[in-house]
Design an enzyme around this catalytic site. Structure first.
Site, mmCIF file in Angstrom:
data_model
loop_
_atom_site.group_PDB
_atom_site.id
_atom_site.type_symbol
_atom_site.label_atom_id
_atom_site.label_comp_id
_atom_site.label_asym_id
_atom_site.label_seq_id
_atom_site.Cartn_x
_atom_site.Cartn_y
_atom_site.Cartn_z
ATOM 1 N N THR A 382 0.882 -1.151 0.000
ATOM 2 C CA THR A 382 0.000 0.000 0.000
ATOM 3 C C THR A 382 0.920 1.201 0.000
ATOM 4 O OG1 THR A 382 -1.679 -1.232 1.123
ATOM 5 C CG2 THR A 382 -1.672 1.126 1.553
ATOM 6 N N ASP A 424 -9.236 -8.910 0.622
ATOM 7 C CA ASP A 424 -9.468 -8.327 1.953
ATOM 8 C C ASP A 424 -10.814 -8.739 2.538
ATOM 9 O OD1 ASP A 424 -7.082 -7.121 2.451
ATOM 10 O OD2 ASP A 424 -7.698 -5.106 1.880
ATOM 11 N N SER A 453 -10.746 -3.022 5.700
ATOM 12 C CA SER A 453 -9.365 -2.595 5.513
ATOM 13 C C SER A 453 -8.682 -2.374 6.855
ATOM 14 C CB SER A 453 -9.369 -1.283 4.723
ATOM 15 O OG SER A 453 -8.084 -0.725 4.683
ATOM 16 N N SER A 454 -7.358 -2.321 6.821
ATOM 17 C CA SER A 454 -6.591 -1.932 8.016
ATOM 18 C C SER A 454 -5.951 -0.563 7.830
ATOM 19 C CB SER A 454 -5.478 -2.951 8.274
ATOM 20 O OG SER A 454 -6.003 -4.236 8.419
HETATM 21 O O1 DON Z 1 -6.795 -2.337 3.041
HETATM 22 C C1 DON Z 1 -5.981 -3.085 3.571
HETATM 23 O O2 DON Z 1 -5.905 -3.266 4.763
HETATM 24 C C2 DON Z 1 -4.977 -3.790 2.689
HETATM 25 N N1 DON Z 1 -5.499 -3.900 1.353
HETATM 26 C C3 DON Z 1 -3.699 -3.029 2.728
HETATM 27 C C4 DON Z 1 -2.626 -3.658 1.902
HETATM 28 C C5 DON Z 1 -1.276 -3.213 2.255
HETATM 29 O O3 DON Z 1 -1.071 -2.421 3.117
HETATM 30 C C6 DON Z 1 -0.179 -3.862 1.536
HETATM 31 N N2 DON Z 1 1.059 -3.202 1.875
HETATM 32 N N3 DON Z 1 2.040 -3.589 2.268
#
Ligand code: DON
Length: 573
Positions: A382, A424, A453-454
């Protein structure tokens, strides 16, 4: 630092012809507004790449505000940091205006209308390997383009045409591959070849120093310039996208795109030791978990323990464990399910959750189910960027394709990657997703639902004034990275750069283990933790988060915390 610098210049003058030195100084001069550690008087952007931070700052130098910068930085990251920067994904934005007004924008992807609860299960009810993570079926309806236009319509001040123009220049000129990026792209080659074919843009390796240009994305940007948001959701881009996705066996339709809308949501706000924390509500679990964790921590004077002492690690592990157990059970898309959020954040509920906490030994996760807040109160990438503008507005944005390069599905005609956000969702109750997170019906797949999501874009106020803007990538470790950065600043009194760089650890209830960044913690500490019943996972070359933060000093300057774990970089003026 200054001394070392002056010394180096003296040596240069002694050894090099004057012309070379002049060139060297020019080079330093042109770079000095972008770096890992920066202080700025007026405005700042901290993001995953200096190209994107610079574009955001240029926009603000021309009179734009934080929302104009958000628009441009989001697009710029699609080329500067294509493993997470995106138009084919989604994200969340938390803002605080100069007058103290706060809010959030949810531009999270949605499940397509043809999606259903068991879409990733085979005839025996087992999860089909990789089906929710790789290729076209993993793709959720993208929200980023709607997000930037929705934010801009309400708060922007510079015409989007001009903002896009900045990014067109970057995409046409190209982006120079860094060492970290070359490694990441090398890992993509095989899977890109399998999914996109041998001729696709990322089915070949790039080496450090190569320049990657994005001519197809330039055309996409030009169509956006001409047709705005609707070009992507109804017009020429929409048609091309659906044609491409269909040809790969996808289920997203023109109607899915047409119906996509980002949502303004009230921020999760709470107090922590005299600070106001402003963070993202569901469909992110970030704000709720951060609130639970900080409220469980608040009554402990954690700074009477040494930073990263046994007690510090135990306390955070235990609060993280309890919060993730609740997360996985209760949270999901607020437009689809009822959530006991008030109960989950009630102090008496959280005190009860911590009743069995002891420094004597670990509480095994098998003994920690989700709590019962309603009855109790009865009544693999992310990217995050932080922006402050010269008018006093602040914006925290976390945006993602989910995995590194999302579903790995690359649209060579349009020049961007599609997300794999469908993973997710809880694709089957109790089966962990790519971040090891399990879920229940609260986060089951349903048509048009947003996946939990986180992501935790967060703003902190101190004495009613802006204090911190921060967030990070890292899947489930996002929440605990934001938590630790805030504690490092507020309780351990670190400056922002130290707070961001400091090694991190993470517990998420299941799997029942503490994940540590490798080679950063004392092995003797692990022995002591093991004796108390904790399982240790020393991260196998895994970093935890890449926090990009801005701190406002009491004199009103901005200081950057650009995570040294990545190519992250601050720019400002
Ligand atoms: O929304 C979420 O929690 C995940 N899709 C986030 C993915 C993420 O942070 C990947 N990064 N390292």
């Amino acid at each position: 630092m200054l001394k070392v610098f002056t010394h180096a210049i003296k040596i240069l003058f002694a050894k090099w012809p004057t012309a070379n030195v002049a060139f060297f100084l020019l080079l330093i001069g042109s770079c000095q507004s972008t770096s890992k550690q920066l202080t700025a008087n007026h405005a700042m952007v901290v993001s995953a790449r200096h190209e994107a931070s610079n574009i955001g700052v240029e926009v603000m130098k021309k009179g734009g505000n934080a929302f104009d910068a958000f628009f441009a930085v989001q697009l710029a990251l699609s080329v500067a940091h294509p493993n997470a920067g995106n138009v084919g994904g989604g994200g969340f934005m938390v803002y605080r205006l100069a007058n103290g007004e706060t809010g959030t924008l949810d531009f999270r992807e949605k499940a397509p209308m043809a999606a259903h609860k068991d879409m990733y299960l085979d005839a025996h009810g087992e999860v089909i390997p990789n089906s929710s993570t790789l290729g076209v079926l993993a793709v959720g309806v993208p929200g980023s383009v709607d997000g930037i236009y929705t934010a801009h319509n309400r708060f922007g001040s510079i015409p989007t045409h001009a903002l896009i123009e900045e990014v067109i220049q970057l995409a046409a000129k190209g982006v120079v591959v860094t060492q970290k990026q070359a490694e990441s792209l090398a890992n993509l080659v095989d899977v890109s070849t399998a999914i996109n074919g041998v001729h696709s843009k990322f089915s070949k390796p790039y080496k450090e120093g190569d320049t990657i240009q994005y001519p197809a994305f330039v055309n996409t940007l030009k169509l956006l310039q001409k047709g705005g948001r609707d070009a992507f959701y109804k017009g020429e881009l929409a048609k091309k996208m659906i044609e491409f996705l269909k040809s790969h066996g996808g289920i997203i339709t023109l109607k899915d795109l047409d119906k996509y809308k980002s949502v303004w949501r009230k921020a999760i706000e709470f107090e922590y030791k005299g600070h106001k924390i402003i963070s993202m509500p569901p469909p992110s679990s970030g704000g709720v978990c951060l609130a639970q964790m900080l409220k469980m921590t608040e009554k402990f004077e954690i700074n009477r323990w040494k930073h990263h002492s046994l007690e510090h690690i135990q306390l955070l592990t235990e609060i993280e464990r309890r919060s993730f157990a609740d997360r996985n059970h209760f949270l999901g898309d607020p437009d689809f399910i009822e959530m006991p959020i008030e109960g989950m954040l009630h102090q008496s509920y959280l005190d009860k959750r911590m009743e069995n906490f002891t420094l004597k030994e670990a509480t095994p996760s098998s003994m920690v189910a989700h709590g019962n807040p309603i009855q109790l109160i009865e009544s693999n990438e992310t990217t995050h960027f932080s922006i402050v503008d010269p008018f006093g507005n602040a914006v925290a944005v976390t945006t993602t394709l989910n995995g590194n390069y999302g579903s790995k599905l690359f649209d060579d005609n349009l020049g961007f990657f599609y997300n794999n956000e469908m993973d997710d969702f809880s694709v089957k109750i109790g089966v962990p997703n790519m971040f090891g997170l399990t879920g229940t019906t609260a986060n089951a797949i349903a048509p048009e639902k947003r996946m939990l999501s986180s992501m935790t874009p967060t703003i902190v106020e101190k004495n009613q004034e802006l204090f911190l803007v921060l967030g990070t990538p890292g899947g489930s470790t996002i929440i605990t990275s934001v938590l630790q950065t805030i504690l490092n600043v507020i309780d351990f009194e670190m400056d922002i750069e130290q707070a961001v760089s400091s090694p991190r650890f993470h517990h998420q209830w299941l799997p029942d283990q503490i994940l540590f960044e490798p080679e950063k913690f004392d092995p003797k500490l692990f022995e002591k933790l093991r004796l108390k019943g904790y399982k240790i996972n020393e991260g196998k070359a895994q970093i935890i988060g890449k926090v990009d933060a801005i701190m406002r000093t009491p004199s009103g300057q901005y200081k950057s915390g650009a995570d040294p774990r990545g190519d992250d970089s601050a720019a400002g003026f």
